[in-house]
Design a protein around this motif. Structure first.
Motif, mmCIF file in Angstrom:
data_model
loop_
_atom_site.group_PDB
_atom_site.id
_atom_site.type_symbol
_atom_site.label_atom_id
_atom_site.label_comp_id
_atom_site.label_asym_id
_atom_site.label_seq_id
_atom_site.Cartn_x
_atom_site.Cartn_y
_atom_site.Cartn_z
ATOM 1 N N LEU A 1 -20.031 30.536 5.179
ATOM 2 C CA LEU A 1 -19.550 29.447 4.641
ATOM 3 C C LEU A 1 -19.934 28.158 5.925
ATOM 4 C CD1 LEU A 1 -16.553 30.960 2.859
ATOM 5 C CD2 LEU A 1 -18.347 30.017 1.905
ATOM 6 N N LEU A 2 -19.472 28.535 7.005
ATOM 7 C CA LEU A 2 -19.122 26.564 7.998
ATOM 8 C C LEU A 2 -20.468 26.794 8.030
ATOM 9 C CD1 LEU A 2 -17.624 25.258 9.994
ATOM 10 C CD2 LEU A 2 -17.989 27.067 11.894
ATOM 11 N N GLU B 1 -26.245 36.118 9.369
ATOM 12 C CA GLU B 1 -26.814 35.704 8.573
ATOM 13 C C GLU B 1 -27.068 33.581 8.908
ATOM 14 O OE1 GLU B 1 -28.693 36.427 5.719
ATOM 15 O OE2 GLU B 1 -28.199 34.334 4.565
ATOM 16 N N VAL C 1 -11.516 29.487 6.585
ATOM 17 C CA VAL C 1 -11.461 30.724 6.843
ATOM 18 C C VAL C 1 -11.084 31.387 8.263
ATOM 19 C CG1 VAL C 1 -12.692 32.494 6.005
ATOM 20 C CG2 VAL C 1 -13.145 30.948 4.189
ATOM 21 N N LEU C 2 -11.658 30.321 8.754
ATOM 22 C CA LEU C 2 -11.871 30.893 9.711
ATOM 23 C C LEU C 2 -10.660 30.589 10.909
ATOM 24 C CD1 LEU C 2 -15.235 29.164 12.288
ATOM 25 C CD2 LEU C 2 -14.717 31.976 11.860
ATOM 26 N N ASN D 1 -17.435 21.397 1.604
ATOM 27 C CA ASN D 1 -18.426 23.134 2.125
ATOM 28 C C ASN D 1 -18.197 23.561 3.415
ATOM 29 O OD1 ASN D 1 -19.809 21.753 -0.394
ATOM 30 N ND2 ASN D 1 -21.151 23.548 -0.507
ATOM 31 N N LEU D 2 -18.352 22.497 4.621
ATOM 32 C CA LEU D 2 -17.746 22.734 5.813
ATOM 33 C C LEU D 2 -16.726 22.659 5.684
ATOM 34 C CD1 LEU D 2 -19.281 22.260 8.716
ATOM 35 C CD2 LEU D 2 -17.853 19.896 8.602
ATOM 36 N N GLY E 1 -15.236 26.321 5.336
ATOM 37 C CA GLY E 1 -15.948 27.890 6.797
ATOM 38 C C GLY E 1 -14.949 27.830 7.192
ATOM 39 N N ILE E 2 -14.504 26.583 7.748
ATOM 40 C CA ILE E 2 -13.530 26.498 9.194
ATOM 41 C C ILE E 2 -11.872 26.252 8.135
ATOM 42 C CG2 ILE E 2 -11.873 24.497 10.187
ATOM 43 C CD1 ILE E 2 -15.046 22.839 10.452
ATOM 44 N N ILE F 1 -17.694 35.685 7.564
ATOM 45 C CA ILE F 1 -18.044 35.186 6.199
ATOM 46 C C ILE F 1 -17.585 34.044 6.145
ATOM 47 C CG2 ILE F 1 -16.849 34.382 3.747
ATOM 48 C CD1 ILE F 1 -15.856 37.660 4.176
ATOM 49 N N GLY F 2 -16.550 33.657 7.329
ATOM 50 C CA GLY F 2 -15.905 31.690 8.273
ATOM 51 C C GLY F 2 -17.242 31.482 8.220
ATOM 52 N N ILE F 3 -18.560 32.209 9.247
ATOM 53 C CA ILE F 3 -19.675 31.645 9.588
ATOM 54 C C ILE F 3 -20.264 31.419 9.336
ATOM 55 C CG2 ILE F 3 -21.162 32.653 11.452
ATOM 56 C CD1 ILE F 3 -18.595 31.547 13.257
ATOM 57 N N THR G 1 -7.153 33.035 9.514
ATOM 58 C CA THR G 1 -7.867 34.930 9.938
ATOM 59 C C THR G 1 -7.424 34.722 11.453
ATOM 60 O OG1 THR G 1 -9.991 35.206 9.619
ATOM 61 C CG2 THR G 1 -8.764 35.932 8.245
ATOM 62 N N VAL H 1 -14.231 38.717 8.285
ATOM 63 C CA VAL H 1 -13.295 37.565 7.700
ATOM 64 C C VAL H 1 -14.344 36.466 8.166
ATOM 65 C CG1 VAL H 1 -11.487 36.193 6.849
ATOM 66 C CG2 VAL H 1 -11.226 38.262 6.647
ATOM 67 N N ALA H 2 -13.603 36.362 9.578
ATOM 68 C CA ALA H 2 -14.930 35.348 10.664
ATOM 69 C C ALA H 2 -15.607 35.741 10.339
ATOM 70 C CB ALA H 2 -14.366 35.821 12.168
#
Lengths: 366, 310
Positions: free
Chosen positions: B102-103, B44, A343-344, A336-337, A340-341, B98-100, A347, B95-96
């Motif tokens: 999820l992270l 969030e 996705v970051l 899960n961790l 996020g990474i 969303i990334g945060i 992009t 998108v960033a």
């Protein structure tokens, strides 16, 4: 139709060399991203005192240890492929549909409702009916946000996010009150008619013909987006809304339609889970497939074929993380961790040092 | 109408303040970023991270100042990552975000499992009590004063910080140089650049401030009543705060009004669940705040459009 984007200029000079170069360009970034994320994960494993080699060999290759594990990989990839395609359609239209999770719940519930109500129908027709109803349910929920966006300029990011909670709570209400199976002892409906259970393709695993349906949807989505007039209109709206308008495209209607198709795909993803895995709607059937589909679609650079590849890869990580948790001290949520990474990094427009950049073909502005 | 009297119990006021505060804090944070033209859905994730570290550090050190500090610092770090990825590395802001998110979700669940061997929740005991206001109980019998009593008795220090932040943010955004610069960045970054200022830097400052607000909001969520962390416990509060700010036209005072409306929906949902005279399924009630928020956003956009076309 002519377009001003540099990407379109490139397309006009299609040579073998340019094809190879663009393939290299589109593959390189996801590979670099995944590599960086996995390195980061390795760092975390070492940080928490786990055995990095044992953890990572389980994480990366655990799914290939036997046919059942491999079947489970295929099973996990199915909802990721389909929800990923839903994200591809919306994002290609420039619409941030982040409501895939809720749309999936809607599709799963209303698909199951058909599955345990119309029990008299023969198998193939019932399966088709479930898919159609699930698509409509997911599509309408998504189109609601699309309608608010197109006609009232209400930001679809916020509405789709909020509608996730509405959809999940509403299906929870339905499954606990009018539609609960009293013998299930939990938030679950009765089983759907057995003729709608999707046949298993890898013995003893949960991989079903749902995967084949996913493959068909990949082809369909690709065809719809890149080989039809509608698809070119959707992409034109996504590239430049004002330009699309001057080209005579009905932007509002296109937004509405793209959101519907996007939600319909997420809804079908839910129905396939119902018909393939639990054979009933069960609250909490999704470990966040809607959000993982988002990661998959972004890694695939919003390409339907890429979505297939990345869904398989991501399913491997999900599956491998489960194997890793059993065999080593590294907990499952590591994956899960990393989501996020990924996705970051994906992009971010990373400026590589000069010696790396020499190997990267010229960047095309999106 | 027995259920109505039961619903409109004076304690509804306290519940209202309890639910409004995290929404308000997220909303104020989002107002800063919105003024700099950033749609900040990462709030969030910032709040979720803050909630986790408030509980983790609070239980490890048994110190409220350290718990608060940890919450705010963790949230601001998430904000810094968000700012770095979206503004320096120029990732898409949504998108960033969303990334945060999820992270934050992944990180907190990972730590929950790793540190406390629990993937659902963590409720440490003993846990230090967050400072809260204790009013003399006979205030509840004095007319007018009792409204104040029911609103603010037993509320945490963060509630009052949030209210102070409404005033402070109004001053910062409309009466200071920094605020003028942030707002100019949102409206016309080229002009800001031409004036010799760095729009990226101003946007980063706005994001970091939103991290500060989100950190306080997360701490309130975790420590106001139960002192526990639950997986994904923010449940969209950050998104609702963002909606409140949009509804309130990105002004601190407007955000306060909108947050109170959304907080009221939450408070009613909370109260309806414990009504004894009539039974409404809790899921339907819990949908209320989200539906109210979507409707309010639509209403705000319709109103704004009418105003523009006239």
């Amino acid at each position: 139709m002519t377009s001003q984007t540099p990407a379109a200029d490139d397309l006009e000079r299609v040579t073998l060399q340019s094809t190879l170069r663009s393939l290299g360009r589109s593959v390189l970034q996801p590979v670099v991203t995944i590599g960086l994320a996995l390195l980061f994960g390795l760092f975390i494993v070492i940080l928490i005192g786990g055995d990095p080699i044992a953890a990572y060999s389980n994480f990366l290759f655990g799914s290939f240890s036997n046919s059942v594990n491999f079947g489970n990989l295929l099973a996990k990839s199915t909802p990721l492929i389909i929800t990923g395609l839903g994200v591809v359609v919306a994002f290609r239209a420039g619409l941030f549909n982040i409501g895939g999770e809720g749309q999936m719940y809607f599709g799963a519930f209303f698909g199951a409702l058909v599955g345990f109500t119309l029990t008299g129908l023969p198998g193939p027709i019932l399966i088709l009916a479930i898919i159609v109803v699930a698509a409509i349910a997911g599509g309408l929920l998504s189109a609601l946000a699309g309608w608010l966006k197109a006609y009232y300029q209400v930001d679809e990011v916020v509405t789709t996010l909020l509608l996730n909670y509405v959809a999940i709570l509403f299906t929870e209400y339905l499954v606990l009150n009018p539609f609960q199976d009293p013998t299930a002892g939990g938030p679950a409906t009765v089983l759907i008619a057995p003729q709608a259970w999707l046949p298993v393709i890898v013995p003893q695993s949960t991989a079903t013909v749902g995967l084949l349906i996913g493959l068909v949807l990949v082809v369909l989505t690709w065809f719809l987006l890149f080989r039809t007039v509608w698809g070119s209109q959707v992409r034109a709206v996504g590239t430049n809304r004002r330009f699309a308008e001057t080209m005579g495209i009905n932007v509002k209607r296109t937004i509405l339609q793209a959101m519907f198709v996007s939600g319909a795909l997420a809804g079908i993803g839910g129905a396939i889970e119902v018909m393939g895995v639990e054979h009933r709607f069960y609250q909490g059937f999704s470990p966040g497939f809607g959000f993982l589909g988002l990661t998959v679609a972004l890694l695939a650079k919003l390409n339907p074929w890429g979505t297939l590849v990345m869904a398989l890869f991501y399913a491997e990580l999900l599956n491998g993380a489960a194997v890793m948790q059993i065999n080593t001290s590294v907990p499952y949520p590591l994956v899960n961790l990393l989501a996020g990474i990924v996705v970051l990094i994906m992009t971010a427009q990373i400026q590589f040092p000069g010696w790396v950049r020499r190997f990267i073909p010229r960047r095309v502005e999106a | 109408m027995n259920w109505l009297t039961q619903l409109l119990d004076p304690s509804l006021l306290g519940t209202l303040v309890l639910y409004t505060t995290p929404i308000l804090l997220a909303g104020i944070g989002a107002a800063y970023t919105q003024q700099a033209n950033i749609l900040n859905i990462a709030l969030e994730g910032m709040m979720l991270t803050a909630a986790f570290f408030a509980i983790a550090v609070g239980s490890a050190t048994q110190s409220i100042p350290l718990a608060l500090l940890a919450a705010v610092v963790a949230s601001m770090l998430m904000a810094a990552i968000f700012a770095y990825v979206s503004l320096v590395l120029r990732a898409d802001v949504i998108v960033a975000g969303i990334g945060i998110n999820l992270l934050a979700s992944g990180l907190t669940v990972f730590l929950l499992e790793r540190l406390y061997n629990n993937e659902g929740s963590y409720s440490p005991f003993p846990f230090p009590e967050l400072w809260s206001l204790r009013l003399p109980s006979d205030w509840s019998t004095i007319p007018v004063v009792n409204i104040f009593y029911y609103l603010f008795n037993d509320q945490t220090v963060i509630v009052f910080l949030a209210l102070a932040l409404v005033v402070i943010s109004h001053i910062v955004l409309y009466r200071t140089k920094l605020g003028v610069h942030i707002r100019a960045t949102g409206e016309n970054p080229e002009a800001v650049q031409a004036a010799g200022l760095d729009p990226t830097r101003l946007k980063i400052i706005a994001v970091i401030i939103s991290g500060l607000c989100g950190g306080l909001g997360g701490a309130q969520l975790a420590m106001a009543t139960l002192n526990q962390f639950v997986r994904d416990m923010t449940n969209g509060v950050g998104f609702i705060g963002l909606a409140a700010e949009i509804f309130g036209n990105a002004t601190p005072v407007g955000t306060l009004v909108a947050s109170t409306i959304f907080g009221f929906a939450d408070a009613v949902a909370d109260k309806v669940q414990v009504l004894t005279t009539i039974h409404i399924p809790p899921q339907l009630v819990l949908m209320l705040p989200y539906i109210v928020t979507v409707l309010a956003l639509t209403f705000a956009m319709v109103r704004r459009r009418r105003w523009v076309t006239q």
